[in-house]
Design a protein around this motif. Sequence first.
Motif, PDB file in Angstrom:
ATOM      1  N   TRP A 117       0.730  -1.043  -0.028  1.00  0.00           N
ATOM      2  CA  TRP A 117       0.089   0.094  -0.162  1.00  0.00           C
ATOM      3  C   TRP A 117       0.959   1.325   0.033  1.00  0.00           C
ATOM      4  CZ3 TRP A 117      -5.179  -0.367  -0.959  1.00  0.00           C
ATOM      5  CH2 TRP A 117      -5.632  -1.573  -0.976  1.00  0.00           C
ATOM      6  N   GLY A 118       2.089   1.062  -0.715  1.00  0.00           N
ATOM      7  CA  GLY A 118       2.746   2.311  -0.776  1.00  0.00           C
ATOM      8  C   GLY A 118       3.628   2.834   0.327  1.00  0.00           C
ATOM      9  N   THR A 119       3.729   1.991   1.233  1.00  0.00           N
ATOM     10  CA  THR A 119       4.296   2.308   2.671  1.00  0.00           C
ATOM     11  C   THR A 119       6.091   2.097   2.511  1.00  0.00           C
ATOM     12  OG1 THR A 119       3.924   0.197   3.687  1.00  0.00           O
ATOM     13  CG2 THR A 119       2.155   2.045   4.089  1.00  0.00           C
ATOM     14  N   LEU A 120       6.216   0.968   1.665  1.00  0.00           N
ATOM     15  CA  LEU A 120       7.698   0.828   1.687  1.00  0.00           C
ATOM     16  C   LEU A 120       8.492   1.660   0.577  1.00  0.00           C
ATOM     17  CD1 LEU A 120       7.502  -3.167   1.825  1.00  0.00           C
ATOM     18  CD2 LEU A 120       7.939  -1.515   3.748  1.00  0.00           C
ATOM     19  N   ALA A 121       7.945   1.705  -0.587  1.00  0.00           N
ATOM     20  CA  ALA A 121       8.863   2.736  -1.882  1.00  0.00           C
ATOM     21  C   ALA A 121       7.827   3.132  -2.712  1.00  0.00           C
ATOM     22  CB  ALA A 121       9.889   1.628  -2.359  1.00  0.00           C
ATOM     23  N   VAL A 122       8.395   3.999  -3.443  1.00  0.00           N
ATOM     24  CA  VAL A 122       7.505   4.629  -4.550  1.00  0.00           C
ATOM     25  C   VAL A 122       7.919   3.919  -5.900  1.00  0.00           C
ATOM     26  CG1 VAL A 122       7.124   6.680  -5.986  1.00  0.00           C
ATOM     27  CG2 VAL A 122       7.563   6.811  -3.599  1.00  0.00           C
ATOM     28  N   MET A 123       7.235   2.860  -6.255  1.00  0.00           N
ATOM     29  CA  MET A 123       7.292   2.095  -7.533  1.00  0.00           C
ATOM     30  C   MET A 123       7.472   3.350  -8.868  1.00  0.00           C
ATOM     31  SD  MET A 123       5.482  -1.386  -7.107  1.00  0.00           S
ATOM     32  CE  MET A 123       3.967  -0.733  -6.429  1.00  0.00           C
ATOM     33  N   THR A 124       8.415   3.027  -9.716  1.00  0.00           N
ATOM     34  CA  THR A 124       8.629   3.870 -10.922  1.00  0.00           C
ATOM     35  C   THR A 124       8.248   3.011 -12.084  1.00  0.00           C
ATOM     36  OG1 THR A 124      10.790   3.689 -10.784  1.00  0.00           O
ATOM     37  CG2 THR A 124       9.660   5.590  -9.678  1.00  0.00           C
ATOM     38  N   GLU A 125       8.677   1.613 -12.222  1.00  0.00           N
ATOM     39  CA  GLU A 125       8.566   0.878 -12.929  1.00  0.00           C
ATOM     40  C   GLU A 125       8.293  -0.736 -12.688  1.00  0.00           C
ATOM     41  OE1 GLU A 125      10.656   1.149 -17.312  1.00  0.00           O
ATOM     42  OE2 GLU A 125      11.641  -0.547 -16.086  1.00  0.00           O
ATOM     43  N   VAL A 126       7.307  -1.541 -13.327  1.00  0.00           N
ATOM     44  CA  VAL A 126       7.273  -2.771 -12.883  1.00  0.00           C
ATOM     45  C   VAL A 126       7.329  -3.584 -14.082  1.00  0.00           C
ATOM     46  CG1 VAL A 126       6.085  -2.125 -10.923  1.00  0.00           C
ATOM     47  CG2 VAL A 126       4.964  -2.596 -12.944  1.00  0.00           C
ATOM     48  N   THR A 127       7.895  -4.894 -13.994  1.00  0.00           N
ATOM     49  CA  THR A 127       7.763  -5.917 -14.997  1.00  0.00           C
ATOM     50  C   THR A 127       6.855  -7.130 -14.456  1.00  0.00           C
ATOM     51  OG1 THR A 127       9.790  -5.336 -15.933  1.00  0.00           O
ATOM     52  CG2 THR A 127       9.101  -7.491 -16.431  1.00  0.00           C
ATOM     53  N   LEU A 128       5.612  -7.318 -15.382  1.00  0.00           N
ATOM     54  CA  LEU A 128       4.915  -8.636 -15.032  1.00  0.00           C
ATOM     55  C   LEU A 128       4.795  -9.644 -16.025  1.00  0.00           C
ATOM     56  CD1 LEU A 128       1.869  -6.043 -13.894  1.00  0.00           C
ATOM     57  CD2 LEU A 128       2.909  -7.969 -12.398  1.00  0.00           C
ATOM     58  N   LYS A 129       4.639 -10.776 -15.654  1.00  0.00           N
ATOM     59  CA  LYS A 129       4.022 -11.857 -16.559  1.00  0.00           C
ATOM     60  C   LYS A 129       2.696 -11.606 -17.085  1.00  0.00           C
ATOM     61  CE  LYS A 129       4.907 -15.507 -13.744  1.00  0.00           C
ATOM     62  NZ  LYS A 129       4.481 -16.694 -13.335  1.00  0.00           N
TER      63      LYS A 129
END
Length: 412
Positions: free
Chosen positions: A165-177
């Motif tokens: 829920w955004g409490t650890l880090a700010v994601m900027t890019e993700v890779t998904l299957k």
Amino acid sequence: METLKVRDARDVEEVVRAAVAGEQPLEVIGHGSKRAIGHPMATNAVLDVSVLNAVTSYEPNELIITMQAGAPLADVQSLIDAKNQQFAFEPMDTSVLLGTAGAGTIGGMIGAGLAGPRRIKAGGARDHLLGAHAVSGFGDSFKTGGRVVKNVTGYDLCKLLTGSWGTLAVMTEVTLKVMPKPEAERTLVLRSLDDATANQAMTAALGSPFDVSGAAHLPGSVLRSGTGALGSLAASGQAVTLVRLEGISASVAHRAASLTQTLSSYGAVDVLADDASAAIWSALRDVVPFAANGALGAWPVWRIVCPPAAGGALGQALSRATGGDVIYDWGGGLIWAAVPQSADAQAALVRGQVEAIGGHATLIRAGEEVRRAVDVFQPQAAGLAALGERVRGSFDPRSILNRGRMRRGGAA
């Protein structure tokens, strides 16, 4: 409240570092579609990543897609649908329950980690997340995982981001299957079963060799006001039990016929095919009977995960005790419970019964005052809570990101 729109990962680093230096916590949002889930936060500014919305790489033949965290989920799903592919974990669109606009962003999907009916077969969001780029609460960029299905990269930190829920880090890019969409699907429909008997029927289906990809039950009270595709399944007041099969056409037809025989002892079995079947499971995924614009739209809604075999008895007990309605998914392992309004959303009663069977409950929908008064997320045992706090502290020791969202009193 000031809104800070970032253009790239470097902007995110600068904003977070400035917040750390000034001890000014940030609320991290994409489209803001899930802002009403969790405790009200004590933040001084909004970090808006919605401009980070590009699909940076899509390789259909390799079954992987890389996109920035602010990419609209609906747009990405349209893109992969054009290649006859899908996110196999069926990410939930919370806008139906919350009454917000749009399905949100890819980053919000990962941060929430809310999987749909196919989770019993395909796993959850974390099982399909291959890698991520993010900025920690220190203001430092880091990369975890990779862009192939088999990674040997040390600690698989990207799994921690799922459901954080955004409490650890700010994601900027993700890779998904991504996975190919099934050629055909069938839904077997049984009617008028009580919750306990439906639980037995779903258990029998899931224990069969017929590769079931969805098992759900809706008591008659849930369908009393009609709910689109679900409302057309049965007469008002008549319960329905649903079992889904997917795959190549010949296999699905054979398995549907065989499973129909297996379930015949529970009553007559009807079959829905392809588009009609898909509409049913889409409505179940998004919990349409409890929609914000529906008859129960003002009631708090709990998301309860429990041992599947205990689901029927738990749901019946909750309905009797609260006067609310329930929907069963995951063969009884996931219960959506809508309860009449009260100052605490009947938290003590719900959690007492859920904890007694080893389950956990999250308050997905409730007003702000209720979310201030009760624990939205399941309180953890002391040892587990201490471990979680050490993990959070290693990413964001000053609680700069979404301060207080997951823990009551954590906003102080």
